[in-house]
Design a protein around this motif. Sequence first.
Motif, PDB file in Angstrom:
ATOM      1  N   UNK A 226      -4.310  11.905  -8.260  1.00  0.00           N
ATOM      2  CA  UNK A 226      -4.821  12.698  -9.386  1.00  0.00           C
ATOM      3  C   UNK A 226      -4.786  14.196  -9.115  1.00  0.00           C
ATOM      4  N   UNK A 227      -4.510  14.609  -7.877  1.00  0.00           N
ATOM      5  CA  UNK A 227      -4.444  16.040  -7.582  1.00  0.00           C
ATOM      6  C   UNK A 227      -3.539  16.268  -6.382  1.00  0.00           C
ATOM      7  N   UNK A 228      -2.495  17.055  -6.574  1.00  0.00           N
ATOM      8  CA  UNK A 228      -1.596  17.443  -5.483  1.00  0.00           C
ATOM      9  C   UNK A 228      -0.883  18.733  -5.880  1.00  0.00           C
ATOM     10  N   UNK A 229      -1.462  19.886  -5.531  1.00  0.00           N
ATOM     11  CA  UNK A 229      -0.886  21.161  -5.962  1.00  0.00           C
ATOM     12  C   UNK A 229       0.500  21.418  -5.376  1.00  0.00           C
ATOM     13  N   UNK A 230       1.462  21.663  -6.230  1.00  0.00           N
ATOM     14  CA  UNK A 230       2.758  22.231  -5.878  1.00  0.00           C
ATOM     15  C   UNK A 230       3.602  21.391  -4.924  1.00  0.00           C
ATOM     16  N   UNK A 231       3.424  20.071  -4.918  1.00  0.00           N
ATOM     17  CA  UNK A 231       4.240  19.218  -4.052  1.00  0.00           C
ATOM     18  C   UNK A 231       4.585  17.920  -4.768  1.00  0.00           C
ATOM     19  N   UNK A 232       5.748  17.353  -4.430  1.00  0.00           N
ATOM     20  CA  UNK A 232       6.193  16.062  -4.961  1.00  0.00           C
ATOM     21  C   UNK A 232       6.021  15.985  -6.480  1.00  0.00           C
ATOM     22  N   UNK A 233       6.846  16.713  -7.157  1.00  0.00           N
ATOM     23  CA  UNK A 233       6.784  16.771  -8.614  1.00  0.00           C
ATOM     24  C   UNK A 233       6.806  15.376  -9.223  1.00  0.00           C
ATOM     25  N   UNK A 234       5.874  15.134 -10.137  1.00  0.00           N
ATOM     26  CA  UNK A 234       5.824  13.881 -10.867  1.00  0.00           C
ATOM     27  C   UNK A 234       4.905  12.838 -10.274  1.00  0.00           C
ATOM     28  N   UNK A 235       4.348  13.079  -9.084  1.00  0.00           N
ATOM     29  CA  UNK A 235       3.526  12.045  -8.454  1.00  0.00           C
ATOM     30  C   UNK A 235       2.101  12.027  -9.002  1.00  0.00           C
ATOM     31  N   UNK A 236       1.605  13.166  -9.497  1.00  0.00           N
ATOM     32  CA  UNK A 236       0.262  13.200 -10.073  1.00  0.00           C
ATOM     33  C   UNK A 236       0.233  12.362 -11.342  1.00  0.00           C
ATOM     34  N   UNK A 237      -0.689  11.399 -11.371  1.00  0.00           N
ATOM     35  CA  UNK A 237      -0.867  10.478 -12.488  1.00  0.00           C
ATOM     36  C   UNK A 237       0.351   9.573 -12.717  1.00  0.00           C
TER      37      UNK A 237
ATOM     38  N   UNK B 150      -6.420  26.704  -0.332  1.00  0.00           N
ATOM     39  CA  UNK B 150      -6.457  26.144  -1.687  1.00  0.00           C
ATOM     40  C   UNK B 150      -7.836  25.590  -2.019  1.00  0.00           C
ATOM     41  N   UNK B 151      -8.672  25.333  -0.991  1.00  0.00           N
ATOM     42  CA  UNK B 151     -10.025  24.841  -1.241  1.00  0.00           C
ATOM     43  C   UNK B 151     -11.047  25.974  -1.236  1.00  0.00           C
ATOM     44  N   UNK B 152     -10.569  27.226  -1.245  1.00  0.00           N
ATOM     45  CA  UNK B 152     -11.400  28.433  -1.294  1.00  0.00           C
ATOM     46  C   UNK B 152     -12.080  28.771   0.030  1.00  0.00           C
ATOM     47  N   UNK B 153     -11.726  28.077   1.120  1.00  0.00           N
ATOM     48  CA  UNK B 153     -12.327  28.348   2.420  1.00  0.00           C
ATOM     49  C   UNK B 153     -11.622  29.506   3.118  1.00  0.00           C
ATOM     50  N   UNK B 154     -12.375  30.536   3.531  1.00  0.00           N
ATOM     51  CA  UNK B 154     -11.763  31.644   4.273  1.00  0.00           C
ATOM     52  C   UNK B 154     -11.608  31.292   5.741  1.00  0.00           C
ATOM     53  N   UNK B 155     -10.558  31.802   6.375  1.00  0.00           N
ATOM     54  CA  UNK B 155     -10.376  31.651   7.811  1.00  0.00           C
ATOM     55  C   UNK B 155     -10.516  30.231   8.304  1.00  0.00           C
TER      56      UNK B 155
ATOM     57  N   UNK C 206       0.832  -1.198   0.000  1.00  0.00           N
ATOM     58  CA  UNK C 206       0.000   0.000   0.000  1.00  0.00           C
ATOM     59  C   UNK C 206       0.864   1.245   0.000  1.00  0.00           C
ATOM     60  N   UNK C 207       0.505   2.182  -0.855  1.00  0.00           N
ATOM     61  CA  UNK C 207       1.197   3.470  -0.923  1.00  0.00           C
ATOM     62  C   UNK C 207       0.325   4.531  -0.256  1.00  0.00           C
ATOM     63  N   UNK C 208       0.906   5.307   0.654  1.00  0.00           N
ATOM     64  CA  UNK C 208       0.246   6.483   1.223  1.00  0.00           C
ATOM     65  C   UNK C 208       0.986   7.715   0.733  1.00  0.00           C
ATOM     66  N   UNK C 209       0.232   8.727   0.300  1.00  0.00           N
ATOM     67  CA  UNK C 209       0.853   9.947  -0.217  1.00  0.00           C
ATOM     68  C   UNK C 209      -0.118  11.108  -0.055  1.00  0.00           C
ATOM     69  N   UNK C 210       0.372  12.329   0.018  1.00  0.00           N
ATOM     70  CA  UNK C 210      -0.541  13.470   0.073  1.00  0.00           C
ATOM     71  C   UNK C 210      -1.271  13.634  -1.257  1.00  0.00           C
ATOM     72  N   UNK C 211      -2.456  14.242  -1.209  1.00  0.00           N
ATOM     73  CA  UNK C 211      -3.209  14.485  -2.436  1.00  0.00           C
ATOM     74  C   UNK C 211      -4.459  13.644  -2.541  1.00  0.00           C
ATOM     75  N   UNK C 212      -5.216  13.891  -3.605  1.00  0.00           N
ATOM     76  CA  UNK C 212      -6.434  13.137  -3.876  1.00  0.00           C
ATOM     77  C   UNK C 212      -6.113  11.941  -4.760  1.00  0.00           C
TER      78      UNK C 212
END
Length: 296
Positions: free
Chosen positions: A73-84, A164-169, A58-64
């Motif tokens: 499939x989604x990880x903004x600005x972290x771990x280059x190359x891991x998306x897809x 990043x999810x558009x939530x204020x405060x 099993x692989x655990x990683x940040x992102x969706x």
Amino acid sequence: MEYLHGIDIGGTNIKSIILDQQRQIIHQSKHPTTSKWASVVEQINRNARKKYNIESVGIAAPGLVNQQNDRIVCLPERLAGIVDFDWQSIFGNEEFTVLNDAHAATIAEYECHFATKYQHLLLLTLGTGVGGGLILNGQLHQGAQQRAGHLGHTALQMNLGQTMTNMPGSLEWHVGNFSAKERSNGRFDDNLQILQAYRSGDPFGQLLWLKMMESLSVGISGLINAFAPEVVVLAGGLTLAKEDLFAPLQKMMDQYEWRTNGKSTPIVAAGFDDFAGAIGAALFAHQQISTISQKL
């Protein structure tokens, strides 16, 4: 005997763990995360296969992750190359799954410490940001598009910047380590410095720390209203404050938690350290492979 392998890819370290079928830890190791993280994972897997008869990994990683739990499939600005990233390039025909790291930590805590007592659990990771996970009816709740568990992005205050999810405060902004300098008007670089100031009796440090505890209590109380967990588990670096966290937090909960029939929700520290993600990833892969086998 077949063994379970979990690999947690973090921003600082890649953690690897081997479990036996009774969930006992047989081996664990850490490896620095570099730009060549995929090569590190490949070497970890190769070494594990040489020594153990691995049932699944099993692989655990940040992102969706995607609906099939086989890639990020989604990880903004972290771990280059891991998306897809195509994990079959490493594992080939081996059985593997991919899971969000906070979800993996949630599974580890639930399966190893709470499953015999509870059906509904909420976990918050208090670190650089605030992550989380949900166990509902004894199962990990990943939700639509596997997005469930972004509990730190609950909005507490309208007149602050968006996440990043558009939530204020957000709860994450009020408690996360990343915002400590901003919250302290530049006086403290991180939450550890705020804690040290609180412990030393510094008035500004005490004000900031107790404000963090109030924000955390309001956030947890709102999440309890939304999901009605039987227990709330806190993990991450902030929990190293121990009673300096839990004692003032509990006093704040006395003020904000809605306690039907006078019953409060237990808030406890996580049992695992930073290997929780690797343990949960190993258990999730085992669960998924076992479920598929039963259907065949």
